[in-house]
Design an enzyme around this catalytic site. Structure first.
Site, PDB file in Angstrom:
ATOM      1  N   GLN A  97       3.080   9.958   1.239  1.00 40.49           N
ATOM      2  CA  GLN A  97       4.384   9.291   1.255  1.00 40.49           C
ATOM      3  C   GLN A  97       5.243   9.668   0.045  1.00 40.49           C
ATOM      4  OE1 GLN A  97       2.523   5.214   2.203  1.00 40.49           O
ATOM      5  NE2 GLN A  97       4.542   5.098   3.140  1.00 40.49           N
ATOM      6  N   CYS A 142       6.293  -0.168   7.176  1.00 43.15           N
ATOM      7  CA  CYS A 142       5.867   0.977   6.368  1.00 43.15           C
ATOM      8  C   CYS A 142       7.009   1.357   5.437  1.00 43.15           C
ATOM      9  CB  CYS A 142       5.533   2.149   7.296  1.00 43.15           C
ATOM     10  SG  CYS A 142       5.028   3.655   6.422  1.00 43.15           S
ATOM     11  N   LEU A 143       6.699   1.650   4.182  1.00 43.09           N
ATOM     12  CA  LEU A 143       7.740   2.033   3.228  1.00 43.09           C
ATOM     13  C   LEU A 143       8.456   3.313   3.665  1.00 43.09           C
ATOM     14  CD1 LEU A 143       5.911   1.268  -0.148  1.00 43.09           C
ATOM     15  CD2 LEU A 143       7.673  -0.108   0.971  1.00 43.09           C
ATOM     16  N   HIS A 160      -3.921   1.091   7.804  1.00 39.99           N
ATOM     17  CA  HIS A 160      -2.588   1.698   7.806  1.00 39.99           C
ATOM     18  C   HIS A 160      -2.537   2.893   6.833  1.00 39.99           C
ATOM     19  CE1 HIS A 160       1.980   1.297   7.834  1.00 39.99           C
ATOM     20  NE2 HIS A 160       1.768   2.076   6.791  1.00 39.99           N
ATOM     21  N   GLU A 161      -3.060   2.691   5.632  1.00 48.01           N
ATOM     22  CA  GLU A 161      -3.009   3.755   4.619  1.00 48.01           C
ATOM     23  C   GLU A 161      -3.914   4.930   4.988  1.00 48.01           C
ATOM     24  OE1 GLU A 161      -0.611   3.654   2.738  1.00 48.01           O
ATOM     25  OE2 GLU A 161      -0.227   1.536   3.062  1.00 48.01           O
ATOM     26  N   HIS A 191      -2.294   7.235   7.352  1.00 49.09           N
ATOM     27  CA  HIS A 191      -1.347   8.173   6.733  1.00 49.09           C
ATOM     28  C   HIS A 191      -2.040   9.481   6.333  1.00 49.09           C
ATOM     29  CE1 HIS A 191       2.529   6.222   6.331  1.00 49.09           C
ATOM     30  NE2 HIS A 191       2.019   5.126   5.783  1.00 49.09           N
ATOM     31  N   GLY A 215       0.832  -1.190   0.000  1.00 51.08           N
ATOM     32  CA  GLY A 215       0.000   0.000   0.000  1.00 51.08           C
ATOM     33  C   GLY A 215       0.869   1.242   0.000  1.00 51.08           C
TER      34      GLY A 215
HETATM   35 NI    NI Z   1       2.950   3.288   5.621  1.00 49.14          NI
END
Ligand code: NI
Length: 170
Positions: A51, A90-91, A132-133, A136, A46
């Site tokens: 991000q 998380c990226l 999670h997304e 953000h 995701g």
């Molecule tokens: Ni993340």
């Protein structure tokens, strides 16, 4: 399409609240295509627009369940039930992993790239990715919600166990 640079933890933009999308135009399509390519290159499940430095309520999710890349614009959770506890990454926080509690099942209302509203349903990993997304979009990171941070050794063990080479970073 283009790969965009993924912002990391020290970047204050990750703590900001994203604004709703109001224009469903070619530029939005370009952003979605770039986000999809960036997520795939990073092997994530995701990605939220913030991000890649865009404070817009846009999310892409692909948990590898065969439903392809889901595009969620102006998403909101309308129903959440059950509970699951599992590891999450998380990226934007590439070296951190933690145990996080999330609902087992969620229903999310969101717009498509043409502006139509539709419902998305997620269970297990997909529910986790949606939560999670969407976090953000309001400046929240998984480390705010974690039960406990995983040690380097625990992370290594999980990496060895990971199936299909699919990351669970989002
Ligand atoms: Ni993340």
């Amino acid at each position: 399409m283009a790969i965009r640079i993924i912002r990391t933890e020290e970047d204050p933009i990750l703590r900001k609240t994203s604004r709703p999308v109001t224009k469903f135009d070619d530029r939005l399509g370009q952003i979605l295509d770039d986000m999809k390519e960036t997520m795939e290159k990073a092997n994530g499940v995701g990605l939220a627009a913030v991000q890649v430095g865009l404070l817009r309520r846009i999310v892409v999710v692909d948990v590898g369940d065969g439903s392809g890349v889901l595009e969620l614009i102006n998403p909101e959770i309308v129903e959440a039930d059950g509970e699951q506890e599992g590891q999450e990454g998380c990226l934007s926080l590439p070296d951190k992993w933690a145990i996080v509690k999330r609902p087992e099942h969620v229903r999310v209302r969101a717009q498509t790239r043409t502006g139509a509203w539709r419902m998305f349903e997620g269970e297990g990993l997909k529910a986790r990715a949606f939560c999670h997304e969407l976090d953000h979009l309001d400046g929240h990171l998984f480390i705010d919600r974690m039960e406990k941070m995983l040690t380097e050794e625990e992370v290594r063990r999980l990496q060895n166990e990971r199936v299909n080479g699919k990351e669970t970073d989002a």
